[in-house]
Write a protein that holds these residues in place. Structure first.
Motif, short mmCIF file in Angstrom:
data_model
loop_
_atom_site.label_atom_id
_atom_site.label_comp_id
_atom_site.label_asym_id
_atom_site.label_seq_id
_atom_site.Cartn_x
_atom_site.Cartn_y
_atom_site.Cartn_z
N HIS A 1 68.98 -1.59 8.62
CA HIS A 1 70.08 -1.90 7.62
C HIS A 1 71.34 -2.45 8.45
N ALA A 2 71.97 -3.68 7.88
CA ALA A 2 73.14 -4.09 8.36
C ALA A 2 73.94 -4.73 7.33
N ALA B 1 73.26 1.74 15.60
CA ALA B 1 71.92 1.97 16.19
C ALA B 1 71.20 3.30 15.60
N ASN B 2 71.83 3.92 14.69
CA ASN B 2 70.92 4.87 14.04
C ASN B 2 70.50 4.57 12.87
N LYS B 3 70.61 3.25 12.38
CA LYS B 3 70.03 2.58 11.22
C LYS B 3 69.22 1.69 11.51
N ILE B 4 68.68 1.48 12.62
CA ILE B 4 67.64 0.40 12.91
C ILE B 4 66.48 1.11 13.78
N ALA B 5 65.20 0.36 13.89
CA ALA B 5 64.29 0.73 14.54
C ALA B 5 63.62 -0.51 15.35
N LYS B 6 62.75 -0.32 16.33
CA LYS B 6 62.13 -1.23 17.01
C LYS B 6 61.05 -1.74 16.17
N LYS B 7 60.92 -2.94 16.15
CA LYS B 7 59.43 -3.28 15.19
C LYS B 7 58.30 -3.23 16.21
N THR B 8 57.30 -2.88 15.39
CA THR B 8 56.01 -2.53 16.18
C THR B 8 55.30 -3.90 16.17
N ASP B 9 54.32 -3.75 17.14
CA ASP B 9 53.59 -5.10 17.31
C ASP B 9 52.66 -5.58 16.18
N ASP B 10 52.41 -4.80 15.44
CA ASP B 10 51.31 -5.05 14.21
C ASP B 10 52.30 -5.92 13.08
N LEU B 11 53.38 -5.50 13.12
CA LEU B 11 54.49 -5.99 11.99
C LEU B 11 54.94 -7.49 12.62
N THR B 12 55.09 -8.72 11.51
CA THR B 12 55.71 -9.74 11.71
C THR B 12 57.19 -9.59 11.55
N PHE B 13 58.03 -10.52 12.05
CA PHE B 13 59.58 -10.36 11.56
C PHE B 13 59.76 -10.24 10.17
N SER B 14 59.10 -11.08 9.50
CA SER B 14 59.31 -11.24 8.00
C SER B 14 58.62 -9.85 7.44
N LEU C 1 69.90 8.66 -3.27
CA LEU C 1 70.89 7.83 -2.55
C LEU C 1 70.10 7.76 -1.16
N THR C 2 69.76 6.50 -0.67
CA THR C 2 69.02 6.48 0.38
C THR C 2 69.93 6.77 1.85
N ASP C 3 69.17 7.43 2.75
CA ASP C 3 69.69 7.59 3.90
C ASP C 3 69.12 6.89 4.88
N MET C 4 69.34 5.65 5.31
CA MET C 4 68.74 4.82 6.32
C MET C 4 68.99 5.40 7.66
N ASN C 5 67.77 5.75 8.22
CA ASN C 5 67.77 6.10 9.61
C ASN C 5 66.63 5.65 10.37
N THR C 6 66.82 6.12 11.64
CA THR C 6 65.57 5.24 12.59
C THR C 6 64.37 6.13 12.43
N ALA C 7 64.33 7.40 12.26
CA ALA C 7 62.99 8.16 12.14
C ALA C 7 62.39 7.82 11.06
N ASP C 8 62.94 7.77 9.84
CA ASP C 8 62.18 7.22 8.64
C ASP C 8 61.80 5.85 8.61
N LEU C 9 62.41 4.84 9.32
CA LEU C 9 61.97 3.72 9.57
C LEU C 9 60.77 3.53 10.19
N GLU C 10 60.60 4.36 11.22
CA GLU C 10 59.55 4.61 12.08
C GLU C 10 58.26 5.09 11.27
N GLU C 11 58.65 6.14 10.45
CA GLU C 11 57.56 6.79 9.71
C GLU C 11 56.94 5.85 8.59
N VAL C 12 57.87 5.09 8.02
CA VAL C 12 57.38 3.89 7.04
C VAL C 12 56.30 3.26 7.88
N SER C 13 56.76 2.64 9.06
CA SER C 13 55.77 1.82 9.89
C SER C 13 54.42 2.36 10.17
N LEU C 14 54.47 3.74 10.43
CA LEU C 14 53.22 4.50 10.76
C LEU C 14 52.41 4.78 9.55
#
Length: 233
Positions: A3-4, A16-29, A179-192
């Motif tokens: 989120h930005a 920093a607590n509202k972003i996560a590192k993109k995993t290799d299996d995802l494109t930027f889009s 009300l969405t709480d954007m955070n790194t842990a949940d971004l990573e969980e979504v990807s998994l």
């Protein structure tokens, strides 16, 4: 990804607590399509206490938030995933993971569903009520909840609902306004979770041009976008 503010730009600043590192299996889009809709869906389904074998009803199922909820409900092990959307999007939501589809444009079909599924649903995830065109599913949805344990989660609502839910904290028991709480842990969980079922976000990719931006926002305002709108910068 995450989120930005002012993110339709070549550069943006984020916490920093509202972003996560993109995993290799995802494109930027694909990564860009995840944050709001998918984190909201994850947190909403958690509020709905969705677990292995759960029954989930998703209202507004073919939009970005609805598609996200279908995919994540499937990844979380839901056994019965019912999608309410227009009949023309039936095949789309089935391919995404819905086990049943109810066509809201067919009034008799819609009413029959609500009449025959009383107290049978663990979680109702409502992405339609209060979205701007008079949709009102709350009362009918509450009657579907499993007695004592079912949960109704809505993304929007009237001014009265917002006041009760956010200011007064006095919504009826088992009714939630998220009300969405954007955070790194949940971004990573979504990807998994998406990787678990080998799923990708459904996207409408637009060029980062004046014409592309206009087309993208026109599609957004039309309320007929299937999946998420992403600008390729």
């Amino acid at each position: 990804y995450g989120h930005a503010h002012g993110s339709i730009a070549e550069k943006a600043v984020s916490s920093a607590n509202k972003i996560a590192k993109k995993t290799d299996d995802l494109t930027f889009s694909e990564a860009a399509a995840l944050p709001v809709a998918y984190v909201t869906a994850l947190q909403g389904l958690r509020l709905g206490k969705v677990t292995e074998g759960s029954s989930v009803l998703i209202i507004g199922a073919s939009g970005g938030c609805g598609i996200a909820a279908i995919q994540l409900a499937k990844a979380m092990g839901a056994k019965r995933i019912i999608a309410i959307c227009s009949g023309k999007n039936s095949q789309l939501v089935k391919e995404t993971g819905a086990t049943e589809v109810v066509d809201y444009t067919n009034e008799s079909e819609l009413q029959s569903f609500f009449a025959t599924n009383k107290e049978s649903i663990q979680c109702v995830y409502d992405a339609a009520t209060g979205s701007g065109h008079g949709e009102k599913y709350t009362n009918a949805s509450m009657s579907l909840l499993l007695k004592y344990v079912g949960e109704y989660v809505q993304l929007n609502g009237s001014a009265k609902v917002w006041t009760k839910g956010v200011v007064l904290k006095k919504l009826p028991k088992h009714q939630h306004l998220i009300l969405t709480d954007m955070n790194t842990a949940d971004l990573e969980e979504v990807s998994l979770l998406l990787k678990k079922i080998n799923a990708k976000p459904l996207m409408n990719i637009m060029p980062f041009t004046e014409e592309g931006l206009k087309e993208g926002f026109d599609l957004l305002k039309s309320r007929r976008a299937k999946g998420k709108i992403v600008f390729d910068i």
